[in-house]
Design a protein around this motif. Structure first.
Motif, PDB file in Angstrom:
ATOM      1  N   ARG A   1       7.296   6.106   2.227  1.00 50.78           N
ATOM      2  CA  ARG A   1       6.291   8.058   2.282  1.00 50.78           C
ATOM      3  C   ARG A   1       6.177   8.252   1.507  1.00 50.78           C
ATOM      4  NH1 ARG A   1      10.186   8.339   8.312  1.00 50.78           N
ATOM      5  NH2 ARG A   1       8.747   8.351   9.728  1.00 50.78           N
ATOM      6  N   MET A   2       7.500   8.090   1.142  1.00 49.64           N
ATOM      7  CA  MET A   2       7.003   8.822  -0.570  1.00 49.64           C
ATOM      8  C   MET A   2       5.735   9.294  -1.190  1.00 49.64           C
ATOM      9  SD  MET A   2       9.712   9.311  -3.698  1.00 49.64           S
ATOM     10  CE  MET A   2       8.964   8.072  -4.281  1.00 49.64           C
ATOM     11  N   VAL A   3       5.740   7.636  -1.482  1.00 48.08           N
ATOM     12  CA  VAL A   3       4.405   6.954  -2.175  1.00 48.08           C
ATOM     13  C   VAL A   3       3.224   7.402  -1.973  1.00 48.08           C
ATOM     14  CG1 VAL A   3       3.089   4.921  -3.408  1.00 48.08           C
ATOM     15  CG2 VAL A   3       6.212   5.478  -3.743  1.00 48.08           C
ATOM     16  N   ASP A   4       3.304   7.420  -0.220  1.00 46.78           N
ATOM     17  CA  ASP A   4       1.926   7.592   0.644  1.00 46.78           C
ATOM     18  C   ASP A   4       2.252   8.875   0.680  1.00 46.78           C
ATOM     19  OD1 ASP A   4       0.435   6.605   1.863  1.00 46.78           O
ATOM     20  OD2 ASP A   4       0.459   7.534   3.605  1.00 46.78           O
TER      21      ASP A   4
ATOM     22  N   LYS B   1       2.790   0.392  -3.110  1.00 46.30           N
ATOM     23  CA  LYS B   1       2.599   0.383  -1.954  1.00 46.30           C
ATOM     24  C   LYS B   1       2.590  -1.243  -1.409  1.00 46.30           C
ATOM     25  CE  LYS B   1      -0.255   4.477  -0.589  1.00 46.30           C
ATOM     26  NZ  LYS B   1      -1.423   5.126  -0.464  1.00 46.30           N
ATOM     27  N   THR B   2       1.737  -1.608  -2.470  1.00 46.16           N
ATOM     28  CA  THR B   2       1.871  -3.264  -1.803  1.00 46.16           C
ATOM     29  C   THR B   2       2.618  -3.782  -1.573  1.00 46.16           C
ATOM     30  OG1 THR B   2      -0.618  -3.092  -2.757  1.00 46.16           O
ATOM     31  CG2 THR B   2       0.742  -5.577  -2.157  1.00 46.16           C
ATOM     32  N   PHE B   3       3.988  -3.796  -2.817  1.00 46.99           N
ATOM     33  CA  PHE B   3       5.308  -4.578  -3.103  1.00 46.99           C
ATOM     34  C   PHE B   3       6.063  -4.006  -2.377  1.00 46.99           C
ATOM     35  CE2 PHE B   3       2.401  -5.778  -6.396  1.00 46.99           C
ATOM     36  CZ  PHE B   3       2.929  -7.267  -6.831  1.00 46.99           C
ATOM     37  N   LEU B   4       5.632  -2.004  -1.718  1.00 47.92           N
ATOM     38  CA  LEU B   4       7.672  -2.048  -0.929  1.00 47.92           C
ATOM     39  C   LEU B   4       6.718  -2.614   0.990  1.00 47.92           C
ATOM     40  CD1 LEU B   4       7.046   1.885  -2.021  1.00 47.92           C
ATOM     41  CD2 LEU B   4       9.475  -0.156  -1.958  1.00 47.92           C
ATOM     42  N   GLY B   5       5.697  -2.735   0.981  1.00 42.42           N
ATOM     43  CA  GLY B   5       5.793  -3.491   1.870  1.00 42.42           C
ATOM     44  C   GLY B   5       5.890  -4.736   2.120  1.00 42.42           C
ATOM     45  N   SER B   6       5.713  -5.841   0.532  1.00 47.62           N
ATOM     46  CA  SER B   6       5.965  -6.309   0.314  1.00 47.62           C
ATOM     47  C   SER B   6       7.644  -6.834   0.760  1.00 47.62           C
ATOM     48  CB  SER B   6       5.329  -6.918  -0.642  1.00 47.62           C
ATOM     49  OG  SER B   6       5.879  -8.650  -1.177  1.00 47.62           O
ATOM     50  N   MET B   7       8.317  -5.675   0.268  1.00 50.53           N
ATOM     51  CA  MET B   7       9.999  -5.972   0.372  1.00 50.53           C
ATOM     52  C   MET B   7      10.087  -6.159   2.066  1.00 50.53           C
ATOM     53  SD  MET B   7      11.411  -3.206  -2.573  1.00 50.53           S
ATOM     54  CE  MET B   7      10.920  -3.759  -4.129  1.00 50.53           C
ATOM     55  N   LEU B   8       9.690  -5.062   2.897  1.00 48.72           N
ATOM     56  CA  LEU B   8       9.969  -4.633   3.615  1.00 48.72           C
ATOM     57  C   LEU B   8       9.260  -6.365   5.074  1.00 48.72           C
ATOM     58  CD1 LEU B   8       8.384  -1.473   4.412  1.00 48.72           C
ATOM     59  CD2 LEU B   8      10.776  -2.179   4.746  1.00 48.72           C
ATOM     60  N   GLU B   9       8.261  -6.921   4.758  1.00 50.92           N
ATOM     61  CA  GLU B   9       7.750  -8.021   4.925  1.00 50.92           C
ATOM     62  C   GLU B   9       8.659  -9.020   5.074  1.00 50.92           C
ATOM     63  OE1 GLU B   9       3.651 -11.175   5.084  1.00 50.92           O
ATOM     64  OE2 GLU B   9       3.995  -9.594   4.215  1.00 50.92           O
TER      65      GLU B   9
END
Length: 235
Positions: A133-136, A10-18
């Motif tokens: 979303r899949m991860v979450d 979640k952290t690094f997928l969020g970082s990709m989007l950022e």
């Protein structure tokens, strides 16, 4: 250990989007969209008007991360109906259409470039939001799917731009940096190999050297006994 991986994903997928949000064309689009979203939701009257024009559709939707929320908000923007709203007599007769911020809202929604850039940003980020979303979610264990899902996300992004690399090159640099350094875990490769849904759909991918190396490394980590390792490897 599994919980740690989920948090890391979640952290690094969020970082990709950022990071993708730092691309100038995307950053400027997000800035304009978040202004419009904020202005609308700061005035109940505009919210009610918007809902009448968009068949009760809202712009704001909470998501797993702040940047996922921003890109989902972009996806909720209905060009045709929002354009109808700010060109309608109903809007033009309001006090909001005459103040500085309201005029900025009108100007933003009337710009074709703004809407083209929304499409551009969503092509880059939509597949990644889907992975997040899949991860979450709790419908299926992400560890068995994340390896294949990231590959598919990149393929989808490239295809959406007709494989014209200049449009997504910078985004792929951000994606690859996070994936190769932080997310490309051996456990994910093993999960991909051991997932029968994915293995039998495309055995060639499951048997590639990168996946097999990840599988064997995971076995060695989890099963110290060499004879057991041999048995597992032979099966």
């Amino acid at each position: 250990v599994v919980l740690f991986f989920y948090i890391s994903l979640k952290t690094f997928l969020g970082s990709m989007l950022e990071d993708i949000g730092k691309i100038p064309r995307v950053r400027n689009t997000l800035k304009g969209a978040m202004f419009c979203n904020g202005y609308i939701y700061n005035h109940v009257g505009i919210v009610n008007m918007m809902r009448r024009f968009t068949n009760q559709r809202n712009l704001h939707r909470h998501a797993i991360t702040r940047f996922a929320t921003s890109f989902i908000t972009l996806s909720q923007m209905d060009k045709n109906n929002l354009w109808k709203m700010i060109t309608s007599p109903e809007w033009n007769n309001t006090k909001w259409s005459k103040d500085v911020a309201g005029k900025r809202l009108t100007s933003t929604f009337l710009q074709e470039r703004f809407w083209r850039n929304i499409v551009f940003a969503l092509k880059l980020t939509g597949p990644l939001v889907k992975v997040l979303r899949m991860v979450d979610g709790d419908k299926k264990p992400a560890i068995g799917y994340i390896y294949e899902s990231m590959d598919r996300a990149k393929e989808t992004i490239a295809a959406s731009f007709l494989h014209k690399e200049e449009h997504y090159k910078k985004a792929f640099e951000y994606i690859n940096a996070s994936w190769d350094c932080q997310l490309h875990r051996r456990l994910h490769a093993a999960g991909f190999f051991l997932n029968p849904e994915l293995y039998y759909k495309n055995p060639e991918n499951a048997m590639c050297a990168k996946v097999m190396n990840g599988l064997y490394a995971t076995i060695q980590r989890l099963v110290p006994d060499l004879s057991t390792q041999d048995k597992l490897g032979n099966n």
